[in-house]
Design a protein around this motif. Sequence first.
Motif, PDB file in Angstrom:
ATOM      1  N   GLU A  12      33.402  42.288  58.253  1.00  0.00           N
ATOM      2  CA  GLU A  12      33.282  43.745  58.268  1.00  0.00           C
ATOM      3  C   GLU A  12      34.386  44.377  59.132  1.00  0.00           C
ATOM      4  OE1 GLU A  12      29.354  45.305  58.794  1.00  0.00           O
ATOM      5  OE2 GLU A  12      28.555  44.095  57.146  1.00  0.00           O
ATOM      6  N   CYS A  13      35.309  43.570  59.601  1.00  0.00           N
ATOM      7  CA  CYS A  13      36.453  44.086  60.365  1.00  0.00           C
ATOM      8  C   CYS A  13      37.634  44.291  59.416  1.00  0.00           C
ATOM      9  CB  CYS A  13      36.872  43.088  61.447  1.00  0.00           C
ATOM     10  SG  CYS A  13      35.629  42.870  62.723  1.00  0.00           S
ATOM     11  N   SER A  14      38.538  45.200  59.803  1.00  0.00           N
ATOM     12  CA  SER A  14      39.730  45.430  58.984  1.00  0.00           C
ATOM     13  C   SER A  14      40.702  44.260  59.154  1.00  0.00           C
ATOM     14  CB  SER A  14      40.399  46.737  59.426  1.00  0.00           C
ATOM     15  OG  SER A  14      41.008  46.551  60.701  1.00  0.00           O
ATOM     16  N   THR A  39      26.639  39.324  63.604  1.00  0.00           N
ATOM     17  CA  THR A  39      27.572  38.518  62.786  1.00  0.00           C
ATOM     18  C   THR A  39      27.595  38.909  61.320  1.00  0.00           C
ATOM     19  OG1 THR A  39      28.363  36.250  62.536  1.00  0.00           O
ATOM     20  CG2 THR A  39      26.004  36.601  62.176  1.00  0.00           C
ATOM     21  N   ALA A  40      26.635  39.719  60.850  1.00  0.00           N
ATOM     22  CA  ALA A  40      26.518  40.061  59.410  1.00  0.00           C
ATOM     23  C   ALA A  40      26.473  38.750  58.605  1.00  0.00           C
ATOM     24  CB  ALA A  40      27.623  41.004  58.981  1.00  0.00           C
ATOM     25  N   ALA A  41      27.470  38.510  57.731  1.00  0.00           N
ATOM     26  CA  ALA A  41      27.450  37.280  56.930  1.00  0.00           C
ATOM     27  C   ALA A  41      28.268  36.165  57.580  1.00  0.00           C
ATOM     28  CB  ALA A  41      27.995  37.561  55.539  1.00  0.00           C
ATOM     29  N   GLY A  43      31.422  36.519  58.343  1.00  0.00           N
ATOM     30  CA  GLY A  43      32.783  36.613  57.802  1.00  0.00           C
ATOM     31  C   GLY A  43      33.855  36.568  58.880  1.00  0.00           C
ATOM     32  N   THR A  44      33.614  37.283  59.980  1.00  0.00           N
ATOM     33  CA  THR A  44      34.581  37.222  61.084  1.00  0.00           C
ATOM     34  C   THR A  44      34.397  35.917  61.851  1.00  0.00           C
ATOM     35  OG1 THR A  44      34.503  39.625  61.276  1.00  0.00           O
ATOM     36  CG2 THR A  44      35.438  38.443  63.136  1.00  0.00           C
ATOM     37  N   LEU A  45      33.143  35.521  61.999  1.00  0.00           N
ATOM     38  CA  LEU A  45      32.838  34.292  62.750  1.00  0.00           C
ATOM     39  C   LEU A  45      33.628  33.107  62.210  1.00  0.00           C
ATOM     40  CD1 LEU A  45      30.983  32.826  64.847  1.00  0.00           C
ATOM     41  CD2 LEU A  45      29.369  32.463  62.949  1.00  0.00           C
ATOM     42  N   PRO A  66      19.570  39.466  65.165  1.00  0.00           N
ATOM     43  CA  PRO A  66      18.158  39.399  64.751  1.00  0.00           C
ATOM     44  C   PRO A  66      18.005  38.818  63.344  1.00  0.00           C
ATOM     45  CG  PRO A  66      18.764  41.642  65.459  1.00  0.00           C
ATOM     46  CD  PRO A  66      20.042  40.850  65.343  1.00  0.00           C
ATOM     47  N   PHE A  67      19.106  38.751  62.600  1.00  0.00           N
ATOM     48  CA  PHE A  67      19.112  38.238  61.227  1.00  0.00           C
ATOM     49  C   PHE A  67      18.144  38.980  60.315  1.00  0.00           C
ATOM     50  CE2 PHE A  67      20.939  34.607  63.599  1.00  0.00           C
ATOM     51  CZ  PHE A  67      22.178  34.605  62.968  1.00  0.00           C
ATOM     52  N   THR A  68      18.175  40.313  60.439  1.00  0.00           N
ATOM     53  CA  THR A  68      17.359  41.149  59.543  1.00  0.00           C
ATOM     54  C   THR A  68      18.249  42.201  58.864  1.00  0.00           C
ATOM     55  OG1 THR A  68      16.868  42.576  61.447  1.00  0.00           O
ATOM     56  CG2 THR A  68      15.217  40.919  60.884  1.00  0.00           C
ATOM     57  N   TYR A  69      19.535  41.965  58.856  1.00  0.00           N
ATOM     58  CA  TYR A  69      20.509  42.929  58.317  1.00  0.00           C
ATOM     59  C   TYR A  69      20.328  43.055  56.804  1.00  0.00           C
ATOM     60  CZ  TYR A  69      25.222  45.125  58.798  1.00  0.00           C
ATOM     61  OH  TYR A  69      26.303  45.973  58.871  1.00  0.00           O
ATOM     62  N   ASP A  72      17.776  37.020  53.567  1.00  0.00           N
ATOM     63  CA  ASP A  72      18.459  35.717  53.602  1.00  0.00           C
ATOM     64  C   ASP A  72      19.766  35.754  54.388  1.00  0.00           C
ATOM     65  OD1 ASP A  72      16.466  34.785  51.923  1.00  0.00           O
ATOM     66  OD2 ASP A  72      17.607  35.321  50.116  1.00  0.00           O
ATOM     67  N   GLN A  73      19.845  36.632  55.379  1.00  0.00           N
ATOM     68  CA  GLN A  73      21.095  36.752  56.128  1.00  0.00           C
ATOM     69  C   GLN A  73      21.516  35.417  56.743  1.00  0.00           C
ATOM     70  OE1 GLN A  73      21.055  39.548  59.404  1.00  0.00           O
ATOM     71  NE2 GLN A  73      23.174  39.081  59.966  1.00  0.00           N
ATOM     72  N   PHE A  74      20.552  34.758  57.388  1.00  0.00           N
ATOM     73  CA  PHE A  74      20.917  33.515  58.073  1.00  0.00           C
ATOM     74  C   PHE A  74      21.438  32.476  57.076  1.00  0.00           C
ATOM     75  CE2 PHE A  74      19.957  29.327  59.911  1.00  0.00           C
ATOM     76  CZ  PHE A  74      20.799  29.394  61.013  1.00  0.00           C
ATOM     77  N   GLY A  96      17.765  37.116  67.620  1.00  0.00           N
ATOM     78  CA  GLY A  96      17.189  38.178  68.451  1.00  0.00           C
ATOM     79  C   GLY A  96      18.294  39.025  69.043  1.00  0.00           C
ATOM     80  N   THR A  97      18.068  39.486  70.249  1.00  0.00           N
ATOM     81  CA  THR A  97      19.061  40.354  70.892  1.00  0.00           C
ATOM     82  C   THR A  97      19.373  39.826  72.301  1.00  0.00           C
ATOM     83  OG1 THR A  97      17.417  41.795  71.895  1.00  0.00           O
ATOM     84  CG2 THR A  97      18.105  42.368  69.661  1.00  0.00           C
ATOM     85  N   THR A  98      20.312  40.496  72.928  1.00  0.00           N
ATOM     86  CA  THR A  98      20.720  40.124  74.295  1.00  0.00           C
ATOM     87  C   THR A  98      19.522  39.998  75.226  1.00  0.00           C
ATOM     88  OG1 THR A  98      22.937  41.049  74.127  1.00  0.00           O
ATOM     89  CG2 THR A  98      21.939  41.090  76.312  1.00  0.00           C
ATOM     90  N   ILE A 117      31.473  42.034  70.753  1.00  0.00           N
ATOM     91  CA  ILE A 117      30.260  42.855  70.643  1.00  0.00           C
ATOM     92  C   ILE A 117      30.334  43.716  69.382  1.00  0.00           C
ATOM     93  CG2 ILE A 117      28.885  44.661  71.760  1.00  0.00           C
ATOM     94  CD1 ILE A 117      29.847  43.606  74.472  1.00  0.00           C
ATOM     95  N   ASP A 118      29.450  43.426  68.445  1.00  0.00           N
ATOM     96  CA  ASP A 118      29.483  44.138  67.148  1.00  0.00           C
ATOM     97  C   ASP A 118      28.066  44.194  66.563  1.00  0.00           C
ATOM     98  OD1 ASP A 118      30.515  45.435  64.963  1.00  0.00           O
ATOM     99  OD2 ASP A 118      31.342  43.649  64.007  1.00  0.00           O
ATOM    100  N   GLY A 119      27.094  44.513  67.440  1.00  0.00           N
ATOM    101  CA  GLY A 119      25.701  44.552  66.987  1.00  0.00           C
ATOM    102  C   GLY A 119      25.234  45.966  66.733  1.00  0.00           C
TER     103      GLY A 119
HETATM  104  C1  LIG Z   1      28.388  45.535  61.834  1.00  0.00           C
HETATM  105  S1  LIG Z   1      27.471  44.092  61.508  1.00  0.00           S
HETATM  106  C2  LIG Z   1      28.447  42.837  62.247  1.00  0.00           C
HETATM  107  C3  LIG Z   1      29.688  42.536  61.492  1.00  0.00           C
HETATM  108  C4  LIG Z   1      30.363  41.242  61.873  1.00  0.00           C
HETATM  109  N1  LIG Z   1      30.646  41.176  63.281  1.00  0.00           N
HETATM  110  C5  LIG Z   1      31.658  41.107  61.115  1.00  0.00           C
HETATM  111  O1  LIG Z   1      32.725  41.289  61.736  1.00  0.00           O
HETATM  112  O2  LIG Z   1      31.613  40.840  59.905  1.00  0.00           O
HETATM  113  C6  LIG Z   1      26.155  44.285  62.635  1.00  0.00           C
HETATM  114  C7  LIG Z   1      25.297  43.047  62.860  1.00  0.00           C
HETATM  115  O3  LIG Z   1      24.600  43.261  64.080  1.00  0.00           O
HETATM  116  C8  LIG Z   1      23.300  42.778  63.958  1.00  0.00           C
HETATM  117  N2  LIG Z   1      22.519  43.464  64.996  1.00  0.00           N
HETATM  118  C9  LIG Z   1      21.872  44.650  64.947  1.00  0.00           C
HETATM  119  N3  LIG Z   1      21.339  44.946  66.145  1.00  0.00           N
HETATM  120  C10 LIG Z   1      21.679  43.926  66.973  1.00  0.00           C
HETATM  121  C11 LIG Z   1      21.441  43.646  68.340  1.00  0.00           C
HETATM  122  N4  LIG Z   1      20.755  44.478  69.129  1.00  0.00           N
HETATM  123  N5  LIG Z   1      21.937  42.508  68.859  1.00  0.00           N
HETATM  124  C12 LIG Z   1      22.652  41.652  68.087  1.00  0.00           C
HETATM  125  N6  LIG Z   1      22.923  41.869  66.792  1.00  0.00           N
HETATM  126  C13 LIG Z   1      22.438  42.989  66.250  1.00  0.00           C
HETATM  127  C14 LIG Z   1      22.925  43.043  62.521  1.00  0.00           C
HETATM  128  O4  LIG Z   1      21.883  42.196  62.092  1.00  0.00           O
HETATM  129  C15 LIG Z   1      24.241  42.762  61.819  1.00  0.00           C
HETATM  130  O5  LIG Z   1      24.305  41.411  61.445  1.00  0.00           O
END
Ligand SMILES: C[S@@+](CC[C@H](N)C(=O)[O-])C[C@H]1O[C@@H](n2cnc3c(N)ncnc32)[C@H](O)[C@@H]1O
Length: 222
Positions: A12-14, A39-41, A43-45, A66-69, A72-74, A96-98, A117-119
Amino acid sequence: MVRASSQTLGSECSANERQALADLLRENTLSAAHLEIGTAAGGTLKELINCYPEPATRPDFYVIDPFTYYPDQFDKVVRNLRSAGIDPGTVTFWEGTTHTYLTTARRDGIRFDFVFIDGDHRHYPVMVDLQWADLVNPGGFICLHDRFEKFPGVGWAIDDVLSRNPEYELVTQVDTLAILKKTRPTTVPAVRYRDLIRAKLRQRLFKHARSIRKRVGRNRAA
Ligand SMILES: C[S@@+](CC[C@H](N)C(=O)[O-])C[C@H]1O[C@@H](n2cnc3c(N)ncnc32)[C@H](O)[C@@H]1O
């Protein structure tokens, strides 16, 4: 809304942001752990991991999500890593979260050279995630994605932390990616309890102001 990354499994990054991240990892000797928050899918990881082609000498990778984006995200992340030749078993996934993992990581003495940090991009969650800065080694980097008008919480939290902590500096911003460096050891936490409270209040204020702006806009249009 169907998120493109759920279909393409891409980042999801440029392209510029991904290049900046890859350059950062390749041009610095970062041997302590790497953490991606959100991490979304994956893709950056997968691109970050493949900056270290040799698995035996690769730093440890951690992911918090949290893997609820999307459904089947995980499973999608796992599939994505495998397709890039990466064994998903080599990555530690923290579901989960931090809030759930910071204390454990502190207790276990885990240190990081790179945190991405991209949550959740709102004021309070970004400030919560910036607490990982304490576990970053001097010379290490903290990158934050989506620092632009759509997500004012990201820029607000960055500016707030930088204004109080001279041990961190903004190295550069590429598109919406801000790259911060920890230049020396710290003696106090980058984010204190009162900073978290301020972030929570700021987020509420922002939400309130935005809903007023929307209502005023609707009334004017009527
Ligand atoms: C913008 S996407 C990440 C894109 C990814 N970093 C990439 O570059 O492709 C946001 C992600 O953050 C996760 N997320 C949402 N709230 C979060 C939180 N509090 N802590 C960690 N991850 C979170 C979502 O499930 C989603 O997978």
